[in-house]
Design an enzyme around this catalytic site. Sequence first.
Site, PDB file in Angstrom:
ATOM      1  N   GLY A  46    -114.066   5.167 -65.194  1.00 34.58           N
ATOM      2  CA  GLY A  46    -114.760   5.234 -63.909  1.00 34.58           C
ATOM      3  C   GLY A  46    -114.356   6.497 -63.167  1.00 34.58           C
ATOM      4  O   GLY A  46    -113.317   7.097 -63.478  1.00 34.58           O
ATOM      5  N   GLN A  51    -112.931  12.120 -56.182  1.00 31.18           N
ATOM      6  CA  GLN A  51    -111.923  12.561 -57.154  1.00 31.18           C
ATOM      7  C   GLN A  51    -112.194  13.979 -57.662  1.00 31.18           C
ATOM      8  O   GLN A  51    -111.298  14.622 -58.202  1.00 31.18           O
ATOM      9  CB  GLN A  51    -111.827  11.586 -58.335  1.00 31.18           C
ATOM     10  CG  GLN A  51    -111.249  10.235 -57.927  1.00 31.18           C
ATOM     11  CD  GLN A  51    -111.159   9.281 -59.091  1.00 31.18           C
ATOM     12  OE1 GLN A  51    -112.118   8.606 -59.435  1.00 31.18           O
ATOM     13  NE2 GLN A  51    -110.001   9.239 -59.749  1.00 31.18           N
ATOM     14  N   CYS A  94    -105.141   5.467 -62.932  1.00 28.81           N
ATOM     15  CA  CYS A  94    -106.105   6.237 -62.156  1.00 28.81           C
ATOM     16  C   CYS A  94    -105.986   7.704 -62.557  1.00 28.81           C
ATOM     17  O   CYS A  94    -104.880   8.225 -62.661  1.00 28.81           O
ATOM     18  CB  CYS A  94    -105.821   6.067 -60.664  1.00 28.81           C
ATOM     19  SG  CYS A  94    -106.961   6.987 -59.622  1.00 28.81           S
ATOM     20  N   LEU A  95    -107.127   8.328 -62.763  1.00 27.79           N
ATOM     21  CA  LEU A  95    -107.126   9.739 -63.162  1.00 27.79           C
ATOM     22  C   LEU A  95    -106.514  10.618 -62.075  1.00 27.79           C
ATOM     23  O   LEU A  95    -106.034  11.705 -62.368  1.00 27.79           O
ATOM     24  CB  LEU A  95    -108.552  10.200 -63.489  1.00 27.79           C
ATOM     25  CG  LEU A  95    -109.179   9.489 -64.705  1.00 27.79           C
ATOM     26  CD1 LEU A  95    -110.655   9.828 -64.818  1.00 27.79           C
ATOM     27  CD2 LEU A  95    -108.450   9.847 -65.992  1.00 27.79           C
ATOM     28  N   HIS A 136    -111.888  -0.825 -57.878  1.00 30.26           N
ATOM     29  CA  HIS A 136    -110.994   0.341 -57.900  1.00 30.26           C
ATOM     30  C   HIS A 136    -111.743   1.589 -57.404  1.00 30.26           C
ATOM     31  O   HIS A 136    -111.233   2.343 -56.569  1.00 30.26           O
ATOM     32  CB  HIS A 136    -110.472   0.544 -59.334  1.00 30.26           C
ATOM     33  CG  HIS A 136    -109.682   1.794 -59.565  1.00 30.26           C
ATOM     34  ND1 HIS A 136    -108.335   1.782 -59.879  1.00 30.26           N
ATOM     35  CD2 HIS A 136    -110.043   3.111 -59.548  1.00 30.26           C
ATOM     36  CE1 HIS A 136    -107.912   3.040 -60.025  1.00 30.26           C
ATOM     37  NE2 HIS A 136    -108.931   3.864 -59.838  1.00 30.26           N
ATOM     38  N   GLU A 137    -112.964   1.788 -57.907  1.00 28.62           N
ATOM     39  CA  GLU A 137    -113.757   2.965 -57.505  1.00 28.62           C
ATOM     40  C   GLU A 137    -114.166   2.868 -56.042  1.00 28.62           C
ATOM     41  O   GLU A 137    -114.165   3.869 -55.326  1.00 28.62           O
ATOM     42  CB  GLU A 137    -115.007   3.114 -58.379  1.00 28.62           C
ATOM     43  CG  GLU A 137    -114.776   3.255 -59.868  1.00 28.62           C
ATOM     44  CD  GLU A 137    -113.697   4.242 -60.241  1.00 28.62           C
ATOM     45  OE1 GLU A 137    -113.460   5.180 -59.466  1.00 28.62           O
ATOM     46  OE2 GLU A 137    -113.074   4.064 -61.288  1.00 28.62           O
ATOM     47  N   HIS A 140    -111.635   4.092 -53.724  1.00 27.98           N
ATOM     48  CA  HIS A 140    -111.607   5.555 -53.587  1.00 27.98           C
ATOM     49  C   HIS A 140    -112.514   6.009 -52.440  1.00 27.98           C
ATOM     50  O   HIS A 140    -112.207   6.977 -51.740  1.00 27.98           O
ATOM     51  CB  HIS A 140    -112.066   6.240 -54.877  1.00 27.98           C
ATOM     52  CG  HIS A 140    -111.006   6.361 -55.932  1.00 27.98           C
ATOM     53  ND1 HIS A 140    -109.835   7.057 -55.733  1.00 27.98           N
ATOM     54  CD2 HIS A 140    -110.942   5.895 -57.200  1.00 27.98           C
ATOM     55  CE1 HIS A 140    -109.107   7.005 -56.843  1.00 27.98           C
ATOM     56  NE2 HIS A 140    -109.752   6.301 -57.747  1.00 27.98           N
TER      57      HIS A 140
HETATM   58  O1  GNR Z   1    -109.867   5.235 -66.417  1.00 22.95           O
HETATM   59  C1  GNR Z   1    -109.549   4.359 -65.615  1.00 22.95           C
HETATM   60  N1  GNR Z   1    -109.085   3.156 -66.086  1.00 22.95           N
HETATM   61  C2  GNR Z   1    -108.885   2.047 -65.286  1.00 22.95           C
HETATM   62  C3  GNR Z   1    -108.187   0.983 -65.822  1.00 22.95           C
HETATM   63  C4  GNR Z   1    -107.972  -0.163 -65.089  1.00 22.95           C
HETATM   64  C5  GNR Z   1    -108.485  -0.246 -63.808  1.00 22.95           C
HETATM   65  C6  GNR Z   1    -109.174   0.806 -63.255  1.00 22.95           C
HETATM   66  C7  GNR Z   1    -109.390   1.949 -63.994  1.00 22.95           C
HETATM   67  S1  GNR Z   1    -110.287   3.266 -63.310  1.00 22.95           S
HETATM   68  C8  GNR Z   1    -109.616   4.624 -64.159  1.00 22.95           C
HETATM   69  C9  GNR Z   1    -110.376   5.886 -63.828  1.00 22.95           C
HETATM   70  C10 GNR Z   1    -110.224   6.202 -62.363  1.00 22.95           C
HETATM   71  O2  GNR Z   1    -109.236   6.669 -61.871  1.00 22.95           O
HETATM   72  N2  GNR Z   1    -111.210   5.915 -61.577  1.00 22.95           N
HETATM   73  O3  GNR Z   1    -111.136   6.120 -60.253  1.00 22.95           O
HETATM   74 NI    NI Z   2    -109.047   5.957 -59.769  1.00 22.57          NI
END
Ligand code: GNR
Ligand code: NI
Length: 172
Positions: A46, A51, A94-95, A136-137, A140
């Site tokens: 995601g 980001q 998270c990236l 999660h997204e 952000h």
């Molecule tokens: O790549 C991602 N893996 C992930 C694994 C578990 C819960 C959320 C994520 S999102 C993350 C990519 C990211 O940072 N998205 O904002």
């Molecule tokens: Ni993230």
Amino acid sequence: MTIRTILTEPNKLLRKISESVERVGAEEKKLMDDMLDTMYEAPGIGLAAIQIGVPKRIIVIDISRDENKKEPRYFVNPIIKNKNEEKSIYEEGCLSVPEQFAEIERPNSCEVQYLDYDGKKQVLRAEGLLATCIQHEMDHLEGILFIDYLSKLKRSMIIKKLSKIKINREIL
Ligand code: GNR
Ligand code: NI
């Protein structure tokens, strides 16, 4: 299609609240294309526009494991309509918080309303990893990172570690 640089913590932009998109036009479509490329290249499941430094309420997700069967999903101005009372725990990463992982508890399913790539209104009922990823997204978009759910100590240890990595990169 352009791969963009993913911002990492600590970075003030990651704490910014993203703004609603008025219209899904050419600029937004180009942004979504770039976001998808950047996400696949990372690789991640995601990505939120902030980001890559763009404070717009746009996220892309692909939780499919098969590289040959890509299932990209685009969400513009997403709103969570219903959150299940039941929770589930996933190990999140998270990236923008590279190489850090933690178990985070969130509602295990949710209903999300959004505009798709073509600007059409959609409603999706998500569960499991997809529900976790959407939440999660969407965090952000509010300037929230998964490490904000950890204890102050754990969070500050992670931020300290990431700051050091950044400083070392500047020296090299
Ligand atoms: O790549 C991602 N893996 C992930 C694994 C578990 C819960 C959320 C994520 S999102 C993350 C990519 C990211 O940072 N998205 O904002
Ligand atoms: Ni993230």
